[in-house]
Design an enzyme around this catalytic site. Structure first.
Site, short mmCIF file in Angstrom:
data_model
loop_
_atom_site.label_atom_id
_atom_site.label_comp_id
_atom_site.label_asym_id
_atom_site.label_seq_id
_atom_site.Cartn_x
_atom_site.Cartn_y
_atom_site.Cartn_z
N GLN A 206 2.88 10.16 1.77
CA GLN A 206 4.19 9.52 1.93
C GLN A 206 5.16 9.93 0.82
OE1 GLN A 206 2.27 5.41 2.52
NE2 GLN A 206 4.15 5.23 3.72
N GLY B 168 0.84 -1.19 0.00
CA GLY B 168 0.00 0.00 0.00
C GLY B 168 0.87 1.24 0.00
N HIS C 100 -2.74 7.44 7.18
CA HIS C 100 -1.72 8.35 6.63
C HIS C 100 -2.35 9.66 6.16
CE1 HIS C 100 2.12 6.28 6.63
NE2 HIS C 100 1.62 5.20 6.07
N HIS D 230 -4.66 1.43 7.50
CA HIS D 230 -3.31 2.00 7.66
C HIS D 230 -3.11 3.17 6.68
CE1 HIS D 230 1.24 1.25 8.10
NE2 HIS D 230 1.17 2.04 7.05
N GLU D 231 -3.56 2.98 5.44
CA GLU D 231 -3.35 4.04 4.42
C GLU D 231 -4.26 5.25 4.70
OE1 GLU D 231 -0.77 3.65 2.91
OE2 GLU D 231 -0.56 1.50 3.09
N CYS E 259 5.76 -0.15 7.79
CA CYS E 259 5.41 1.06 7.03
C CYS E 259 6.65 1.53 6.29
CB CYS E 259 4.93 2.14 8.00
SG CYS E 259 4.51 3.70 7.19
N LEU E 260 6.45 1.88 5.04
CA LEU E 260 7.60 2.32 4.22
C LEU E 260 8.16 3.65 4.75
CD1 LEU E 260 6.12 1.45 0.71
CD2 LEU E 260 7.65 0.06 2.13
O1 K1U Z 1 1.81 2.49 4.02
C1 K1U Z 1 2.86 1.90 3.84
O2 K1U Z 1 3.91 2.39 4.24
C2 K1U Z 1 2.90 0.58 3.14
C3 K1U Z 1 2.85 -0.61 4.11
C4 K1U Z 1 1.42 -1.05 4.22
C5 K1U Z 1 1.05 -2.01 5.32
C6 K1U Z 1 1.80 -3.11 5.63
C7 K1U Z 1 1.41 -3.99 6.63
C8 K1U Z 1 0.25 -3.78 7.30
C9 K1U Z 1 -0.49 -2.67 7.00
C10 K1U Z 1 -0.10 -1.78 6.00
C11 K1U Z 1 3.74 -1.70 3.54
O3 K1U Z 1 3.52 -2.17 2.49
S1 K1U Z 1 5.09 -2.23 4.49
C12 K1U Z 1 5.77 -3.54 3.50
C13 K1U Z 1 4.99 -4.80 3.54
O4 K1U Z 1 4.11 -4.96 4.36
C14 K1U Z 1 5.29 -5.90 2.57
C15 K1U Z 1 6.26 -5.77 1.63
C16 K1U Z 1 6.52 -6.82 0.76
C17 K1U Z 1 5.82 -7.97 0.84
C18 K1U Z 1 4.83 -8.12 1.77
C19 K1U Z 1 4.55 -7.08 2.65
ZN ZN Z 2 2.56 3.36 6.14
#
Ligand code: K1U
Ligand code: ZN
Length: 177
Positions: free
Chosen positions: A51, A46, A141, A137-138, A95-96
């Protein structure tokens, strides 16, 4: 074109409340395209516009593409609004914008939301499990809320201190180079 940078905690721009999108212009479509590129490149499941330093209410989500054989099937949602939630689920979130940290967060297990797609058509989305978690989560943000705001103060403070040290170390290394 270079990928847009993802803002990282504790950047104050992540704390802004994003503005509704009044009109779906070429600029909005370009932003959505760029966000998908960033999300798949990072990789993530997401991404929210703030972001990438665009304080408008736009999110992208694709919670299945990382699974083997799964196709890319992104949801691009303009002005998403939660209209109903039910149940509770605890998920280990990342979260990125919050580097090197994961923590369990409790959220609604099922959600219903209203939004518009990139053609300006109203859509209603029902989601559960990881997709529901990711959508919440998004949307957080867009309101300047990070998942670390939803964990204990002790864990958040520990992470904040570790992150400050990490930033100091990175600055020193950059100065030495
Ligand atoms: O919002 C963001 O920063 C993105 C975030 C979203 C998220 C992850 C987990 C739970 C709720 C919301 C991410 O994508 S973090 C990376 C991640 O979860 C992932 C990356 C590669 C493969 C599988 C998962
Ligand atoms: Zn995030």
């Amino acid at each position: 074109m270079a990928l847009r940078d993802v803002l990282k905690f504790p950047d104050e721009r992540l704390r802004r409340v994003s503005q509704p999108i009044e009109e779906i212009t070429d600029e909005v479509r370009e932003l959505a395209r760029d966000m998908l590129e960033v999300m798949y490149d990072e990789p993530g499941i997401g991404l929210a516009a703030p972001q990438v330093d665009a304080p408008v209410r736009l999110i992208v989500v694709d919670t299945e593409w990382t699974e083997e054989e799964a196709e890319r099937n992104p949801l691009v949602l303009v002005n998403p609004e939660l209209v109903d939630t039910s149940g509770k689920i605890t998920w280990t979130e990342g979260c990125l914008s919050v580097p090197d940290f994961e923590a369990e967060v409790e959220r609604a297990e099922r959600v219903r939301l209203h939004a518009e797609d990139l053609d300006g058509k109203e859509v209603e989305i029902e989601a559960e499990g990881l997709q529901a978690v990711c959508l919440q989560h998004e949307i957080d943000h867009l309101d300047g809320v990070l998942f670390i705001d939803r964990i204990s103060r002790l864990k958040r403070n520990r992470y904040t201190e570790r992150r400050k040290k990490q930033i100091r170390r990175e600055r020193e290394e950059a100065e030495e180079a």
